[in-house]
Scaffold this active site. Sequence first.
Site, mmCIF file in Angstrom:
data_model
loop_
_atom_site.group_PDB
_atom_site.id
_atom_site.type_symbol
_atom_site.label_atom_id
_atom_site.label_comp_id
_atom_site.label_asym_id
_atom_site.label_seq_id
_atom_site.Cartn_x
_atom_site.Cartn_y
_atom_site.Cartn_z
ATOM 1 N N LEU A 1 1.127 -0.936 0.251
ATOM 2 C CA LEU A 1 -0.116 -0.255 -0.079
ATOM 3 C C LEU A 1 1.104 1.582 -0.279
ATOM 4 O O LEU A 1 1.329 1.934 0.694
ATOM 5 C CB LEU A 1 -0.671 -0.074 1.516
ATOM 6 C CG LEU A 1 -2.367 1.235 1.067
ATOM 7 C CD1 LEU A 1 -2.775 1.004 0.598
ATOM 8 C CD2 LEU A 1 -2.943 0.683 2.320
ATOM 9 N N HIS A 2 1.412 1.251 -1.154
ATOM 10 C CA HIS A 2 2.108 2.359 -1.152
ATOM 11 C C HIS A 2 2.356 3.853 -1.251
ATOM 12 O O HIS A 2 2.850 4.587 0.197
ATOM 13 C CB HIS A 2 2.660 2.967 -3.057
ATOM 14 C CG HIS A 2 3.206 1.533 -3.705
ATOM 15 N ND1 HIS A 2 4.011 1.247 -3.182
ATOM 16 C CD2 HIS A 2 2.385 0.450 -4.591
ATOM 17 C CE1 HIS A 2 4.398 -0.206 -4.121
ATOM 18 N NE2 HIS A 2 3.131 -0.341 -4.536
ATOM 19 N N ASP A 3 0.584 4.726 -1.256
ATOM 20 C CA ASP A 3 0.498 6.141 -0.960
ATOM 21 C C ASP A 3 0.791 6.500 0.237
ATOM 22 O O ASP A 3 0.898 7.879 0.744
ATOM 23 C CB ASP A 3 0.063 6.297 -2.631
ATOM 24 C CG ASP A 3 0.729 6.519 -3.700
ATOM 25 O OD1 ASP A 3 -0.497 6.781 -4.136
ATOM 26 O OD2 ASP A 3 1.269 6.408 -3.693
#
Length: 311
Positions: free
Chosen positions: A240-242
């Site tokens: 879950l990058h951002d």
Amino acid sequence: MPATPRPVLLDCDPGTDDAVALWLALAAPGIDLQLVTVAGGNVGLERTLPNARAVLGLAGAGVPVVAGADRPLVGRFRSETRVHGMDGLGGVTLPEGPPATPGLAADAIRARLRAAAAESVTLVGLGPATNLALALAAEPDLAGRVAEIVLMTGAVGEGNWSSAAEFNAAMDPEALAILLACGRPVTLATLDLTAQALVTPARVAALRAVSGGGRCLAAAVEILAAIPPSRRFEHRGVPLHDPCAVMWLVAPELFTHRAVTASVVLDGADRGRTRIDRWGRDGAPANARLLEGLDAEGFFAALGMMLKELK
Ligand code: RIB
Ligand code: CA
């Protein structure tokens, strides 16, 4: 007495993980989200813009949304529909959001910075950094109004667009280079950090079980469930990058970090690769903060607690 919320201008390319990051930014008490700007990235600007409007609209947020670059500073536009779907939100349909604010992203960012006090505004970049770079390149003195630039970008190790380059950095390395050289504190949430925020079916189920949430939490769970698991993690889940970049502003105690020297390769097969010197081996002064460790359980618990406060 709670601290005064920090003014934040957030640039994104929604994008499934951008959507969750936007909701997190709206929910976080310590963030005063003043402007959302949009670039082409995960999908084209013709999708990322309505997606940003819809995400903010679902939360009933009156934050202005301004369209920006539909391509990088140099080279052609490329997207990542394999991860985000053709619509950019994993096939999850949201009601149409309020209209965008007329104008251009870089101009809107500059206007906000011009009106701000010195070192008072936090810039968050969750997509190709074109809009942020255009703003600061057009009026370099405005960097003095920036407290910190927080970017989801780059990788210490392997990339996810090419073997060498992470997507946001690869899509506009010149823009990233401008931000790394602007003289203000830059905090990097790289792939190596976001890999620790792995969205697994168990974590989706735990978010789904959070009681008292509204339509935004429900939509976030639906979007997370729709992201295909990554072969980089043996299909156990997807990073879950951002939201990792936003969570740094919300709960810094969840992270470990160190000062590094960061640069980005502009030429050749490694174009877009971030060179991150963690030990000062290359002799250049540190110019960034690298987020390294993440309390993943704490991250997902905080994410659920925050998102449930939204409509
Ligand atoms: O490499 C991951 C990054 O690229 C994330 O910001 C994702 O939304 C895409 O923009
Ligand atoms: Ca993004």
